[in-house]
Design a protein around this motif. Structure first.
Motif, PDB file in Angstrom:
ATOM      1  N   UNK A   1      -2.379 119.237  89.858  1.00  0.00           N
ATOM      2  CA  UNK A   1      -3.327 120.500  89.099  1.00  0.00           C
ATOM      3  C   UNK A   1      -3.914 121.153  90.145  1.00  0.00           C
ATOM      4  N   UNK A   2      -3.081 122.179  90.643  1.00  0.00           N
ATOM      5  CA  UNK A   2      -3.782 123.230  91.504  1.00  0.00           C
ATOM      6  C   UNK A   2      -2.999 124.274  91.760  1.00  0.00           C
TER       7      UNK A   2
ATOM      8  N   UNK B   1       0.040 139.716  76.809  1.00  0.00           N
ATOM      9  CA  UNK B   1      -0.176 138.464  77.358  1.00  0.00           C
ATOM     10  C   UNK B   1       1.021 137.313  76.930  1.00  0.00           C
ATOM     11  N   UNK B   2       1.655 137.492  75.809  1.00  0.00           N
ATOM     12  CA  UNK B   2       2.610 136.639  75.626  1.00  0.00           C
ATOM     13  C   UNK B   2       3.897 137.089  76.274  1.00  0.00           C
ATOM     14  N   UNK B   3       4.034 138.281  76.754  1.00  0.00           N
ATOM     15  CA  UNK B   3       5.214 138.533  77.361  1.00  0.00           C
ATOM     16  C   UNK B   3       5.209 138.054  78.883  1.00  0.00           C
ATOM     17  N   UNK B   4       3.993 138.245  79.385  1.00  0.00           N
ATOM     18  CA  UNK B   4       3.641 137.947  80.706  1.00  0.00           C
ATOM     19  C   UNK B   4       3.633 136.184  80.891  1.00  0.00           C
ATOM     20  N   UNK B   5       3.146 135.669  79.982  1.00  0.00           N
ATOM     21  CA  UNK B   5       3.221 134.193  79.784  1.00  0.00           C
ATOM     22  C   UNK B   5       4.434 133.410  78.975  1.00  0.00           C
ATOM     23  N   UNK B   6       5.582 134.161  78.981  1.00  0.00           N
ATOM     24  CA  UNK B   6       6.633 133.745  78.383  1.00  0.00           C
ATOM     25  C   UNK B   6       7.398 132.668  78.927  1.00  0.00           C
ATOM     26  N   UNK B   7       7.644 131.588  78.345  1.00  0.00           N
ATOM     27  CA  UNK B   7       7.965 130.446  79.154  1.00  0.00           C
ATOM     28  C   UNK B   7       9.440 130.522  79.956  1.00  0.00           C
TER      29      UNK B   7
ATOM     30  N   UNK C   1       0.309 123.961  89.362  1.00  0.00           N
ATOM     31  CA  UNK C   1       0.130 124.356  88.083  1.00  0.00           C
ATOM     32  C   UNK C   1       0.191 125.491  87.746  1.00  0.00           C
ATOM     33  N   UNK C   2       1.522 126.268  87.802  1.00  0.00           N
ATOM     34  CA  UNK C   2       1.972 127.792  87.454  1.00  0.00           C
ATOM     35  C   UNK C   2       3.048 127.823  86.957  1.00  0.00           C
TER      36      UNK C   2
ATOM     37  N   UNK D   1       6.462 129.769  91.105  1.00  0.00           N
ATOM     38  CA  UNK D   1       6.107 130.542  92.382  1.00  0.00           C
ATOM     39  C   UNK D   1       6.191 132.089  91.751  1.00  0.00           C
ATOM     40  N   UNK D   2       5.225 133.019  91.812  1.00  0.00           N
ATOM     41  CA  UNK D   2       5.124 134.360  91.319  1.00  0.00           C
ATOM     42  C   UNK D   2       4.641 135.318  92.263  1.00  0.00           C
ATOM     43  N   UNK D   3       5.227 136.539  92.171  1.00  0.00           N
ATOM     44  CA  UNK D   3       5.291 137.701  92.984  1.00  0.00           C
ATOM     45  C   UNK D   3       3.614 138.132  92.574  1.00  0.00           C
ATOM     46  N   UNK D   4       2.742 138.373  93.478  1.00  0.00           N
ATOM     47  CA  UNK D   4       1.523 138.825  93.235  1.00  0.00           C
ATOM     48  C   UNK D   4       1.151 140.206  93.758  1.00  0.00           C
TER      49      UNK D   4
END
Length: 630
Positions: free
Chosen positions: A245-246, A359-365, A38-39, A300-303
């Motif tokens: 959902x994980x 936040x909207x930039x970070x969460x941009x689809x 779920x990412x 799959x995101x860089x952290x």
């Protein structure tokens, strides 16, 4: 013996898998980066570690959860409430994990088995999600490096083995199937710190588990074994979460070349060691992810680790630094996991954490991590393409002096003869320019804008603008080397300036790049420079998702930075597994060749650069001006 059997089995399976795939460049017609879990956008929430370490309890966690809801942060997307170390009591003789019910009283059960189900039910009732922490080894980081910390596991040597090693299926079923967690962060200290010669083992406190993970030297990590263990965790998560959902967070601090392969297994992959509340350490963690936009995608995101807004160099007395920290994490699509004690976080910092525009930039689809448009040790400009066609722009002053920064239309890939409209994401102030504008950026400040203009490509988009749709499935790196461009901060956990100082340690040097060669040079073929394109090593394969474009054009060739002037490279373009175009063989100095292929109704493009019998690192290649057209 148990460890040796598992490792031998892991190596056998890994070797067998490699043997069954004789040609990794063969087109597959499918996207291979992780999409399960779920990412679709970077996870947002709160983690207990930076605020409390192992000293956690139910009251602290729910006070933080209440603050997330009451402050409006939950409504803005902060939904995960993640327990880090400090929740374990011990592992029972039958293998079941027990919760520290003195710290989490809701976990008490009549039979003494303990259960986190009431805890997760309460978070879910608040509209939040619940996260948990574990380790790939038998034991944990705090057991290894914080022996005097509170709330460490109790009991005999065997009872204190609370990690996943030998218990992956049992623990994942318990945590997700029975207890109802939604997120798991998995550390790797148990695969690193418990060698037979370590004090931890020689003292008799812990059982030996020979290290297969090294933070300092990538060559000392058993990469296939670590990958296989995380693969087993992912398989268990899929079994016990049929609805998907994980969230799986790989936390091995940039070791074992995870910056290259984490995208194929996890939803979140740590690119560096732990962050601290120090400016220099923030730079290290940021740098470890900032130049890896092609290795991050929806799912799959860089952290670069949790946010430290609220402490040290990022507290209420350092709002410039706090804003920069948050803005940079937002621009590179890092998970936004708050690490402060939300019970007493000042309102000025809560406003930063709740900046809806960032936040909207970070969460941009669209899922495009920002790409470096200008790079120096003092100033950087990052640009990200948003789903609505606008650009996010961050101008970051890394230095201790004010800088007059030139922002150009070219940085944005907009036409220089058309106006560009900017909206400041901190103040909402609007401005316009054509061609170029100059802005004063104060020390440690990050200016952030939304930009709207006319694209250079009227009928399409450069592939380097959409890194979230480009996956270096095979990046050509054969000998992982540490990236020398990452800031080397003084180690905050001791040592000072003793010894020779920190050395590069995070592998990834030579990986695929947007608008640059794998080694950070400007793209150049036979003397011609290119401002746009994808740089990668020979013997590589990139997957590109196509969203209703009809033609792909690209100029290919061996990059002038290659040290191998003898061997030839052939460039191939595939669509849904079918060959669409192929170049003539190219050596260094061969004039660039233009390729144009029809991709109407093609969903997945694969770009393959073949060069048999070469040292890939000596032969960088350029897919210059690679672009989709309508």
């Amino acid at each position: 013996m148990k460890y040796g059997l598992l490792l031998a089995t892991t190596l056998f399976l890994s070797t067998s898998a490699i043997a069954q795939q004789p040609d990794p460049l063969r087109p597959t017609g499918r996207w291979s980066a992780n999409t399960t879990g779920q990412a679709e956008t970077p996870p947002m929430g709160w983690n207990s570690w930076n605020a409390f370490g192992t000293d956690i309890d139910e009251e602290k966690v729910f006070a933080s959860a209440k603050a997330i809801v009451d402050s409006g942060l939950a409504a803005k997307g902060y939904r995960y409430v993640n327990l880090d170390e400090g929740w374990w009591d011990h592992r029972r003789s039958d293998g079941r994990m027990l919760v520290r019910s003195d710290k989490f009283p809701s976990a008490r059960t009549a039979d003494g088995a303990t259960s986190f189900r009431p805890f997760t039910n309460r978070l879910h009732a608040m509209g939040l999600k619940a996260g948990l922490y574990s380790d790939l080894g038998r034991n944990t980081c705090a057991q290894a490096y914080g022996p005097n910390e509170p709330n460490l596991p109790r009991g005999t040597m065997m009872e204190r083995e609370v990690g996943l090693y030998g218990n992956i299926d049992r623990d994942i079923k318990l945590y997700f199937g029975d207890w109802g967690f939604d997120y798991i962060k998995i550390d790797g200290c148990g695969l690193r710190a418990y060698g037979a010669s370590s004090d931890l083992v020689s003292s008799g406190r812990y059982q030996a588990l020979e290290p297969i993970l090294s933070l300092e030297t990538v060559a000392l990590s058993n990469i296939p074994a670590v990958q296989a263990m995380f693969g087993n965790v992912k398989a268990a998560l899929d079994r016990y979460n049929p609805d998907g959902d994980y969230v799986l967070s790989l936390c091995i601090w940039g070791a074992a070349n995870v910056r290259a392969w984490g995208k194929d297994i996890g939803n979140v992959s740590r690119t560096s060691d732990d962050i601290t509340a120090d400016w220099g350490r923030m730079l290290t963690n940021f740098d470890s992810a900032a130049k890896r936009p092609l290795y991050a995608h929806p799912g799959s995101w860089n952290d670069p680790d949790m946010l430290f807004v609220g402490k040290g160099d990022f507290d209420a007395a350092h709002l410039t630094e706090a804003r920069s920290h948050f803005a940079l994490w937002a621009m590179i699509n890092a998970p936004l996991l708050i690490g402060s004690d939300l019970r007493d976080t000042p309102s000025a910092l809560m406003q930063i954490l709740g900046n809806a525009s960032l936040i909207s930039m970070n969460q941009d689809p669209a899922g495009n991590q920002a790409v470096l448009a200008f790079d120096s040790d003092d100033l950087q400009i990052f640009v990200k393409t948003l789903a609505n066609g606008e650009k996010g722009v961050a101008i970051f002053n890394r230095s201790s002096r004010p800088i007059d920064a030139n922002l150009t239309s070219a940085h944005l890939k907009f036409r220089k003869d058309a106006p560009v409209r900017l909206v400041d994401q901190w103040t909402d102030a609007a401005a316009s320019f054509s061609g170029e504008t100059v802005m004063k950026v104060m020390p440690r400040e990050t200016l952030v804008f939304r930009a709207r203009g006319v694209r250079e490509l009227a009928d399409g988009i450069y592939l380097s603008e959409i890194p979230g749709s480009v996956n270096p499935a095979v990046d050509g790196v054969t000998l992982p080397q540490p990236d020398p461009t990452i800031h080397r901060a003084l180690a905050p956990w001791g040592g000072g300036s003793r010894g020779v100082g920190p050395r590069p340690m995070y592998a990834g040097w030579g990986g695929a790049q947007a608008d640059a060669t794998p080694f950070g040079r400007e793209l150049q073929i036979s003397g011609q420079r290119y401002a746009h394109g994808l740089g990668i090593l020979a013997n590589s394969r990139m997957e590109v998702r196509n969203a209703d474009f009809r033609r792909l054009t690209v100029t290919v060739g061996v990059d002038d930075s290659a040290s191998d002037a003898r061997h030839a490279v052939t460039f191939e373009i595939y669509g849904d597994g079918r060959l669409l175009g192929r170049s003539a063989p190219h050596t260094q100095g061969t004039p660039a060749q233009q390729l144009s292929v029809d991709i109407d109704n093609v969903r997945l493009i694969e770009l393959v650069a073949r060069a048999p019998g070469v040292v890939n690192e000596q032969l960088p290649v350029s897919w210059a001006d690679a672009a989709f057209h309508r």
